[in-house]
Design a protein around this motif. Structure first.
Motif, mmCIF file in Angstrom:
data_model
loop_
_atom_site.group_PDB
_atom_site.id
_atom_site.type_symbol
_atom_site.label_atom_id
_atom_site.label_comp_id
_atom_site.label_asym_id
_atom_site.label_seq_id
_atom_site.Cartn_x
_atom_site.Cartn_y
_atom_site.Cartn_z
ATOM 1 N N ILE A 1 -12.233 26.153 10.593
ATOM 2 C CA ILE A 1 -10.464 26.071 11.308
ATOM 3 C C ILE A 1 -10.015 27.084 11.272
ATOM 4 O O ILE A 1 -9.330 27.379 12.178
ATOM 5 C CB ILE A 1 -10.166 24.632 10.328
ATOM 6 C CG1 ILE A 1 -10.685 23.330 10.591
ATOM 7 C CG2 ILE A 1 -7.847 24.614 10.409
ATOM 8 C CD1 ILE A 1 -10.322 22.375 9.214
ATOM 9 N N PHE A 2 -10.080 27.638 10.065
ATOM 10 C CA PHE A 2 -9.316 29.380 9.851
ATOM 11 C C PHE A 2 -9.462 30.142 11.267
ATOM 12 O O PHE A 2 -9.233 30.871 11.343
ATOM 13 C CB PHE A 2 -10.078 29.488 8.566
ATOM 14 C CG PHE A 2 -9.308 30.940 8.421
ATOM 15 C CD1 PHE A 2 -8.051 31.536 8.481
ATOM 16 C CD2 PHE A 2 -10.020 31.933 7.995
ATOM 17 C CE1 PHE A 2 -7.533 32.267 8.333
ATOM 18 C CE2 PHE A 2 -9.234 32.970 7.467
ATOM 19 C CZ PHE A 2 -8.021 34.061 7.663
ATOM 20 N N MET B 1 -1.299 26.330 8.863
ATOM 21 C CA MET B 1 -1.622 25.574 10.459
ATOM 22 C C MET B 1 -0.770 25.033 11.272
ATOM 23 O O MET B 1 0.460 25.708 11.628
ATOM 24 C CB MET B 1 -2.907 24.611 11.024
ATOM 25 C CG MET B 1 -4.452 25.152 11.284
ATOM 26 S SD MET B 1 -5.300 24.320 11.555
ATOM 27 C CE MET B 1 -4.717 24.587 13.606
ATOM 28 N N ILE C 1 -4.879 24.956 3.607
ATOM 29 C CA ILE C 1 -5.085 25.407 5.462
ATOM 30 C C ILE C 1 -4.040 24.391 6.083
ATOM 31 O O ILE C 1 -4.058 25.511 6.889
ATOM 32 C CB ILE C 1 -7.011 25.487 5.769
ATOM 33 C CG1 ILE C 1 -6.862 25.983 7.063
ATOM 34 C CG2 ILE C 1 -7.402 24.448 5.506
ATOM 35 C CD1 ILE C 1 -8.388 26.851 7.247
ATOM 36 N N PHE D 1 -2.066 32.975 6.788
ATOM 37 C CA PHE D 1 -1.857 32.420 8.145
ATOM 38 C C PHE D 1 -0.076 32.772 8.663
ATOM 39 O O PHE D 1 0.553 33.201 9.953
ATOM 40 C CB PHE D 1 -1.656 30.606 8.684
ATOM 41 C CG PHE D 1 -2.946 30.240 9.009
ATOM 42 C CD1 PHE D 1 -3.257 29.979 10.747
ATOM 43 C CD2 PHE D 1 -3.631 29.354 7.467
ATOM 44 C CE1 PHE D 1 -4.432 29.703 10.799
ATOM 45 C CE2 PHE D 1 -4.721 29.111 8.172
ATOM 46 C CZ PHE D 1 -4.870 29.126 9.156
ATOM 47 N N LEU E 1 2.055 27.954 10.921
ATOM 48 C CA LEU E 1 1.711 28.844 12.116
ATOM 49 C C LEU E 1 1.911 27.832 13.316
ATOM 50 O O LEU E 1 2.569 28.619 14.746
ATOM 51 C CB LEU E 1 0.505 29.206 12.198
ATOM 52 C CG LEU E 1 0.504 30.217 13.176
ATOM 53 C CD1 LEU E 1 0.803 31.674 12.808
ATOM 54 C CD2 LEU E 1 -1.464 31.089 12.829
ATOM 55 N N PHE E 2 1.963 27.182 13.706
ATOM 56 C CA PHE E 2 2.132 26.237 15.221
ATOM 57 C C PHE E 2 2.690 25.666 15.359
ATOM 58 O O PHE E 2 3.999 25.218 16.263
ATOM 59 C CB PHE E 2 0.793 26.121 15.391
ATOM 60 C CG PHE E 2 -1.290 26.046 15.773
ATOM 61 C CD1 PHE E 2 -0.482 26.883 17.419
ATOM 62 C CD2 PHE E 2 -0.802 26.532 14.986
ATOM 63 C CE1 PHE E 2 -1.653 27.771 17.799
ATOM 64 C CE2 PHE E 2 -2.820 27.338 15.231
ATOM 65 C CZ PHE E 2 -3.262 27.675 16.376
ATOM 66 N N MET F 1 -4.415 30.970 1.753
ATOM 67 C CA MET F 1 -4.833 30.405 3.254
ATOM 68 C C MET F 1 -2.998 30.903 4.119
ATOM 69 O O MET F 1 -3.490 31.445 5.053
ATOM 70 C CB MET F 1 -5.160 29.520 3.392
ATOM 71 C CG MET F 1 -7.453 29.041 2.840
ATOM 72 S SD MET F 1 -7.454 30.735 3.535
ATOM 73 C CE MET F 1 -8.055 30.944 5.172
ATOM 74 N N ALA G 1 -8.543 28.869 14.275
ATOM 75 C CA ALA G 1 -7.114 28.888 14.260
ATOM 76 C C ALA G 1 -6.324 29.884 14.624
ATOM 77 O O ALA G 1 -5.123 29.589 15.557
ATOM 78 C CB ALA G 1 -6.192 28.271 13.299
ATOM 79 N N MET G 2 -6.808 30.935 14.206
ATOM 80 C CA MET G 2 -6.292 32.070 14.340
ATOM 81 C C MET G 2 -7.003 32.885 16.093
ATOM 82 O O MET G 2 -6.420 34.006 15.966
ATOM 83 C CB MET G 2 -7.411 32.669 12.978
ATOM 84 C CG MET G 2 -6.395 32.728 12.108
ATOM 85 S SD MET G 2 -5.184 33.277 11.649
ATOM 86 C CE MET G 2 -4.227 34.203 10.140
#
Lengths: 317, 287
Positions: free
Chosen positions: B243-244, A133, A129, A251, A136-137, A247, B247-248
């Protein structure tokens, strides 16, 4: 007096013999749990997928349409996304892993090796995860602002490539997902390659050096041919990881059920479909998701079995 | 077979290729080594801003509000802890069977193979399985289902490390124990397991680190919850799924809480990995 001591000792031995036998049975029973769990997983997934197999038959495997509301369940988009992202991830990860393993076994000074191995293993320990993240960021904006416009510009007049590198500039899609997957599987592939390189007999390499070969030539002409099979096994192990990863892909892939050759187009993978749609699924939709899970498990199992066989073959010889 | 001595031109070319490949390997390795630091740096940089008392004293907020991650931390702690309590003995005793009773047997190699299958099974599949066997019959998501899913993921890790560590114990020690009249049970419990203790602790720590970050299997089992709860029979908040979800989302406050959660988990996992390494190093260098 002595006889009583002997009988009490005999009794102690008898008691211990009983405990010993029971311990063996308990340990074996616990070990069998592992088999039972795997059996139960296969049984429940097969049982849960039956409705969708019965109702849709072959079209479940051959249809491109996935529309839960209308009752259409074709798994091609998800399978396509899974295979494409995993395959591209391998193309990126394998050479990088090879060079890192080569560096760690041949070039790196001895006193740094343990530390550098630990850093590689640290990469393997970061939860997926976090990768998602970060992808994605951090990675997605870099791709969208810098990499993607360049690729589009370079290839805009090139046949086929212009379609492959087309797509909305948002840094999300098949290629971004594959990039994150590549980063995630590099430590696993590197670890196997390193182990395999270490098994190559020293005399073989010394023979190469004796003939006047340099380090790269010894690796290319002696180490690589010698370890080919096991290296393939390591690559398969990485592939297994990439196929089932959920995960990070969820994302990065965009979560749209389409098949597109555009690598910056959004898509879906088996795992991301399950993760995204499970909350709203009922009846046939649920059964379709369970069937996807079964297929994923089956593919991962096949890949693992082949990988194990290949690695085993070399380590034994 | 290649020939390695040729004309001066070829020698020059060979040297050049060699140098080029060595340089390439070094550069790629350095970049590869830098990657975990880049990821950790980002996570800590973006998460550190939200490190304050509220983070561990307040529960997850509704959108646009202030809050912390208390309920998620507590929920994760409960589930991961209980999962390890279940998984550690199962994993250790299965490892004992493989290393002490079944080195050559067919059954043991089957168990070993099945364990490897479970070890590399996609964790989302484990989540689906536990959903069918626990959530469907109970009619609702629950912390216990999450515990079972995490335990199934932890067991194979424990089995693998326990077996490997027991195999490192020299057979001379087993023979010595048996020669003194101990039973096999006594040899295992009093000699082999204590000798492999540090390795087994390493295994426990690695399994702990592995399941602490698992997200996918909790999606269908423990689900998530915006409330504070220690009741494992109901859906329960947990760090990975929080978090998932955050964050989304499109909410800035939620996104910065997601980074804070990511920083917490990352630091925790890195620290456990370092401790595991230290414990293991003590085991192999002979205390």
């Amino acid at each position: 007096m002595i006889t009583s001591e002997i009988t009490s000792a005999a009794r102690l031995i008898k008691v211990e013999n009983g405990r010993n036998a029971r311990f063996r049975v308990i340990v074996l029973g616990i070990a069998l749990l592992v088999l039972i769990v795997l059996g139960a997983i296969i049984f429940t997934l097969v049982d849960g997928s039956m409705p969708v197999f019965k109702q849709l038959g072959l079209s479940f495997f051959t249809s491109k349409e996935w529309d839960p509301v209308a009752g259409h369940f074709g798994i091609l988009p998800a399978v396509y996304g899974t295979l494409v992202t995993s395959f591209i991830a391998l193309i990126i990860a394998v050479p990088i892993s090879f060079f890192i393993a080569f560096f760690l076994t041949e070039l790196c000074p001895y006193r740094f090796r343990a530390t550098l191995n630990a850093i590689i293993e640290l990469l393997a320990g970061i939860p997926s995860i976090i990768y998602g993240m970060w992808g994605l960021f951090v990675l997605a904006p870099i791709l969208a602002d810098h990499i993607q416009p360049l690729l589009t510009k370079w290839f805009q007049h090139v046949w086929l490539l212009k379609d492959i590198f087309a797509g909305p500039p948002i840094g999300i899609g098949f290629l971004p997902a594959a990039l994150i997957l590549a980063i995630m599987i590099i430590p696993f592939i590197t670890a196997v390659m390193r182990e395999v390189f270490d098994v190559v007999p020293k005399t073989l390499k010394e023979g190469g050096y004796g003939l006047g070969a340099n380090r790269w030539e010894v690796t290319r002409d002696i180490v690589l041919p010698h370890t080919k099979v096991a290296l393939t096994g390591g690559v398969m192990l990485g592939l297994g990881r990439a196929l089932g990863e959920t995960m990070a892909v969820t994302f990065m892939i965009g979560n749209v059920n389409t098949i597109s050759i555009g690598l910056f187009d959004s898509g879906n993978s088996i795992a991301s479909v399950i993760a995204n749609e499970f909350a709203e699924a009922h009846d046939l939709h649920m059964s379709a998701l369970l069937a996807l899970g079964l297929i994923l498990f089956f593919i991962a199992f096949l890949v693992l079995a082949v990988a194990r066989a290949l690695i085993h073959k070399v380590k034994k010889s | 077979m290649a020939t390695y001595t040729m004309t001066p031109f070829f020698n020059f070319k060979r040297k050049f290729v060699n140098k080029a490949v060595l340089t390439l390997a070094t550069v790629i390795s350095i970049l590869g080594m830098a990657l975990p630091f880049w990821i950790l740096f980002t996570v800590i940089q973006r998460g550190f801003g939200s490190f304050n008392w509220a983070l561990i004293t307040q529960i997850t907020p509704p959108p646009m509000a202030e809050g912390g991650l208390l309920n998620a931390i507590v929920g994760s702690f409960l589930m991961v802890g209980l999962a390890m309590v279940i998984a550690a003995p199962i994993g250790i005793f299965t490892g004992v069977y493989l290393a002490e009773y079944g080195r050559e047997s067919k059954l043991a190699s089957l168990i070993r193979f099945v364990n490897d299958v479970l070890l590399s099974a996609p964790s989302i599949v484990i989540g689906l399985f536990v959903y069918i066997i626990m959530v469907v019959p109970m009619h609702h998501f629950s912390g216990y289902a999450g515990v079972v899913a995490l335990a199934i993921i932890a067991v194979p890790v424990m089995v693998r490390t326990t077996e490997n560590m027991l195999l490192l114990v020299p057979d001379v020690m087993r023979e010595g124990s048996l020669a003194l009249g101990s039973s096999k049970r006594q040899a295992i419990l009093r000699i082999c397991l204590p000798a492999a203790k540090n390795g087994i602790i390493t295994g426990i720590l690695l399994a702990l680190a592995r399941i602490s970050g698992e997200t996918a299997p909790l999606l269908f089992t423990a689900l998530n919850s915006p409330y504070y709860s220690t009741d494992l029979s109901q859906p329960i908040a947990n760090l990975p799924n929080t978090i998932f979800q955050f964050a989304m989302s499109a909410d800035d406050g939620w996104i910065s809480l997601a980074w804070a959660g990511a920083a917490l988990i990352s630091l925790y996992v890195v620290i456990i990995n370092l401790v595991a390494r230290l414990v293991f190093a003590r085991n192999t260098t002979g205390k």
